[in-house]
Design a protein around this motif. Sequence first.
Motif, PDB file in Angstrom:
ATOM      1  N   ALA A  13       0.843  -1.197   0.000  1.00  0.00           N
ATOM      2  CA  ALA A  13       0.000   0.000   0.000  1.00  0.00           C
ATOM      3  C   ALA A  13       0.878   1.247   0.000  1.00  0.00           C
ATOM      4  N   LYS A  14       0.440   2.240  -0.739  1.00  0.00           N
ATOM      5  CA  LYS A  14       1.211   3.488  -0.862  1.00  0.00           C
ATOM      6  C   LYS A  14       1.447   4.143   0.507  1.00  0.00           C
ATOM      7  N   SER A  15       0.458   4.084   1.379  1.00  0.00           N
ATOM      8  CA  SER A  15       0.603   4.698   2.705  1.00  0.00           C
ATOM      9  C   SER A  15       1.722   4.041   3.508  1.00  0.00           C
ATOM     10  N   GLU A  16       1.877   2.724   3.371  1.00  0.00           N
ATOM     11  CA  GLU A  16       2.941   2.018   4.092  1.00  0.00           C
ATOM     12  C   GLU A  16       4.307   2.347   3.493  1.00  0.00           C
TER      13      GLU A  16
ATOM     14  N   ASN B 287       5.065   5.141   1.941  1.00  0.00           N
ATOM     15  CA  ASN B 287       5.353   6.520   2.347  1.00  0.00           C
ATOM     16  C   ASN B 287       5.865   6.586   3.782  1.00  0.00           C
ATOM     17  N   ARG B 288       5.282   5.773   4.652  1.00  0.00           N
ATOM     18  CA  ARG B 288       5.676   5.788   6.063  1.00  0.00           C
ATOM     19  C   ARG B 288       7.133   5.365   6.235  1.00  0.00           C
TER      20      ARG B 288
ATOM     21  N   ASN C 113       9.454   5.426   3.954  1.00  0.00           N
ATOM     22  CA  ASN C 113      10.320   6.337   3.198  1.00  0.00           C
ATOM     23  C   ASN C 113      10.629   7.613   3.976  1.00  0.00           C
ATOM     24  N   GLU C 114       9.935   7.855   5.072  1.00  0.00           N
ATOM     25  CA  GLU C 114      10.162   9.066   5.871  1.00  0.00           C
ATOM     26  C   GLU C 114      11.471   9.029   6.647  1.00  0.00           C
TER      27      GLU C 114
ATOM     28  N   ASN D 264       6.647  -3.938   8.055  1.00  0.00           N
ATOM     29  CA  ASN D 264       6.258  -2.564   7.743  1.00  0.00           C
ATOM     30  C   ASN D 264       5.366  -2.430   6.515  1.00  0.00           C
TER      31      ASN D 264
END
Length: 185
Positions: free
Chosen positions: A113-116, A118-119, A121-122, A158
């Motif tokens: 999922a894109k949200s995971e 993105n998380r 990648n922070e 993750n």
Amino acid sequence: MQTYISVLRGINVSGHRVIKMDALKKSYADLGFTNIITYIQSGNAIFRFKNSEPHKIEKMIKNKISDEYGFDVPVIVKEAGVFKKVLRNNPFLNNNNVELSMLHVTFLSAKPAKSEVNRINEFDYSPDEFIICDDVIYLSIPGGYGNTKLNNNFFENNLNVKATNRNWKTVNELCKIAESVEKAK
């Protein structure tokens, strides 16, 4: 008929979940796979099978291993063409400062999922780096894969997908073997 590459996770490690490659080849033949070639003892296999969804083949292999050996093994199957695409598209190959021997590829059971994505990648994982492209993660691990936090467990926990890693040399060899299998049709 299609050429596929399967990568198993967590077999033949420190004497646990032992599957000899000759036995794996027999299991694959029992499933109707042909032209089966294994590469090293970590559960890499190249084979031909009727055109099918890779996830269906994964389930077939997973069930066969469970039935024959009594343990579950994560299995990821890709068409050989996907592996070739992975070779061509590795973004770290454009960086002259990256040693090929420190490159790895983590194959995922599904696109996360894109949200995971993105998380994770922070955060900065320097000197280690990763780039996620669909259901593949390209890794540059200067200190060696055995010393990184960016391992299979990290990505599975993750990204909520199954993961298995191969070094760059192995990915190249699997592609070469797949080419020879395709030529031997």
